[in-house]
Design a protein around this motif. Sequence first.
Motif, mmCIF file in Angstrom:
data_model
loop_
_atom_site.group_PDB
_atom_site.id
_atom_site.type_symbol
_atom_site.label_atom_id
_atom_site.label_comp_id
_atom_site.label_asym_id
_atom_site.label_seq_id
_atom_site.Cartn_x
_atom_site.Cartn_y
_atom_site.Cartn_z
ATOM 1 N N ILE A 1 0.845 -1.092 -0.024
ATOM 2 C CA ILE A 1 -0.242 -0.125 -0.023
ATOM 3 C C ILE A 1 0.733 1.299 0.000
ATOM 4 O O ILE A 1 0.704 2.145 -0.653
ATOM 5 C CB ILE A 1 -1.041 0.050 0.975
ATOM 6 N N ALA A 2 2.044 1.250 0.824
ATOM 7 C CA ALA A 2 2.783 2.411 0.953
ATOM 8 C C ALA A 2 3.554 2.596 -0.265
ATOM 9 O O ALA A 2 3.619 3.739 -0.745
ATOM 10 C CB ALA A 2 3.643 2.231 2.151
ATOM 11 N N ALA A 3 3.869 1.651 -1.170
ATOM 12 C CA ALA A 3 4.645 1.739 -2.621
ATOM 13 C C ALA A 3 3.558 2.108 -3.534
ATOM 14 O O ALA A 3 3.981 2.261 -4.581
ATOM 15 C CB ALA A 3 5.488 0.437 -2.786
ATOM 16 N N GLY A 4 2.400 2.023 -3.145
ATOM 17 C CA GLY A 4 1.240 2.305 -4.279
ATOM 18 C C GLY A 4 0.934 1.353 -5.200
ATOM 19 O O GLY A 4 0.279 1.672 -6.225
ATOM 20 N N TYR A 5 1.313 0.164 -4.929
ATOM 21 C CA TYR A 5 0.779 -0.964 -5.768
ATOM 22 C C TYR A 5 -0.113 -1.838 -5.455
ATOM 23 O O TYR A 5 -0.746 -2.917 -5.872
ATOM 24 C CB TYR A 5 1.897 -1.897 -6.428
ATOM 25 N N ALA A 6 -0.723 -1.327 -4.351
ATOM 26 C CA ALA A 6 -1.967 -2.187 -3.471
ATOM 27 C C ALA A 6 -2.891 -1.148 -2.897
ATOM 28 O O ALA A 6 -2.309 0.108 -2.590
ATOM 29 C CB ALA A 6 -1.585 -2.974 -2.689
ATOM 30 N N PRO A 7 -4.046 -1.507 -2.667
ATOM 31 C CA PRO A 7 -4.805 -2.553 -3.034
ATOM 32 C C PRO A 7 -5.267 -2.451 -4.814
ATOM 33 O O PRO A 7 -5.030 -1.467 -5.277
ATOM 34 C CB PRO A 7 -6.080 -2.619 -2.302
ATOM 35 N N ILE A 8 -5.603 -3.518 -5.350
ATOM 36 C CA ILE A 8 -5.949 -3.723 -7.008
ATOM 37 C C ILE A 8 -7.288 -3.285 -7.144
ATOM 38 O O ILE A 8 -8.163 -3.362 -6.473
ATOM 39 C CB ILE A 8 -5.618 -5.025 -7.366
ATOM 40 N N SER A 9 -7.595 -2.264 -8.170
ATOM 41 C CA SER A 9 -8.828 -1.968 -8.621
ATOM 42 C C SER A 9 -8.870 -2.037 -10.267
ATOM 43 O O SER A 9 -7.767 -1.758 -10.790
ATOM 44 C CB SER A 9 -9.145 -0.751 -8.246
ATOM 45 N N GLY A 10 -10.178 -1.988 -10.491
ATOM 46 C CA GLY A 10 -10.302 -2.081 -11.982
ATOM 47 C C GLY A 10 -10.609 -3.356 -12.570
ATOM 48 O O GLY A 10 -11.223 -4.339 -11.901
ATOM 49 N N ASP A 11 -10.114 -3.782 -13.783
ATOM 50 C CA ASP A 11 -10.361 -5.324 -14.444
ATOM 51 C C ASP A 11 -8.906 -5.768 -14.596
ATOM 52 O O ASP A 11 -8.142 -5.108 -15.506
ATOM 53 C CB ASP A 11 -11.158 -4.791 -15.883
ATOM 54 N N TYR A 12 -8.937 -7.174 -14.361
ATOM 55 C CA TYR A 12 -7.575 -7.635 -14.501
ATOM 56 C C TYR A 12 -7.786 -8.990 -14.801
ATOM 57 O O TYR A 12 -8.806 -9.853 -14.837
ATOM 58 C CB TYR A 12 -6.649 -7.755 -13.138
ATOM 59 N N THR A 13 -6.832 -9.719 -15.555
ATOM 60 C CA THR A 13 -6.685 -11.050 -15.524
ATOM 61 C C THR A 13 -5.827 -11.550 -14.637
ATOM 62 O O THR A 13 -4.818 -11.120 -14.211
ATOM 63 C CB THR A 13 -5.679 -11.591 -16.960
ATOM 64 N N ILE A 14 -6.378 -12.538 -13.577
ATOM 65 C CA ILE A 14 -5.904 -12.920 -12.773
ATOM 66 C C ILE A 14 -4.872 -14.100 -12.941
ATOM 67 O O ILE A 14 -3.661 -14.054 -12.529
ATOM 68 C CB ILE A 14 -6.983 -13.590 -11.686
ATOM 69 N N ALA A 15 -5.092 -14.978 -13.886
ATOM 70 C CA ALA A 15 -4.153 -16.075 -14.348
ATOM 71 C C ALA A 15 -4.754 -16.758 -15.852
ATOM 72 O O ALA A 15 -5.778 -16.716 -16.164
ATOM 73 C CB ALA A 15 -4.312 -17.222 -13.371
ATOM 74 N N ASP A 16 -3.604 -17.150 -16.248
ATOM 75 C CA ASP A 16 -3.667 -17.816 -17.600
ATOM 76 C C ASP A 16 -3.652 -19.225 -17.387
ATOM 77 O O ASP A 16 -2.829 -19.606 -16.784
ATOM 78 C CB ASP A 16 -2.922 -17.195 -18.516
ATOM 79 N N ILE A 17 -4.475 -20.267 -17.889
ATOM 80 C CA ILE A 17 -4.246 -21.662 -17.906
ATOM 81 C C ILE A 17 -4.277 -22.457 -19.017
ATOM 82 O O ILE A 17 -5.075 -22.069 -19.791
ATOM 83 C CB ILE A 17 -5.470 -22.226 -16.825
#
Length: 178
Positions: free
Chosen positions: A84-100
């Motif tokens: 959070i302090a570094a600015g990359y958390a939490p995640i918001s928006g639309d994302y691909t979690i994983a590719d299988i």
Amino acid sequence: VPDTTFNISVKIYNITSSPGVAGVEFMLTWDPTLLDCTGIQEIMFHNVTPPSAWSNIWELNLDYNNTEGSVLYAQTWRNIPKAIAAGYAPISGDYTIADITFRVKAVGKCPLHIVYTKLGGPLAEEIPHQDVDGFFSNAPPPKPALVYVDPPIISNVSLTPGNNFTINVNITDASDVR
């Protein structure tokens, strides 16, 4: 066709910035007689976390079991306040979690069933959401049903107005007719 591969993406949409996502867990299942998983690639946490901070990504589970036909995935950060302090958390928006990636073993069809998902915020609060399953099919489409009149033509000069005659309405190549 058997022995070919294909990819699916597990995605997340409309993540609000408050509280935002700080952890994701899911289990996906399929018919192991039709498909084998050949790999799973985590996407979301590596896309939002700078490479210099990838050591902060905590891979709790990123595994597949072809005997059971399942994928288990769980990711968060080792140090959420640092993220959070570094600015990359939490995640918001639309994302691909994983590719299988799957390898086709046979011809058929089966659900790609999300057994469960858990989305957690930065304070470990549960984030309400809805799951939507996928579906695999390489089976040929069924032959279309045919509804027809038998006999197809009635030609009888003795059938004048007021006379009755019989025809049959038939159906072929149909399933689950009610």
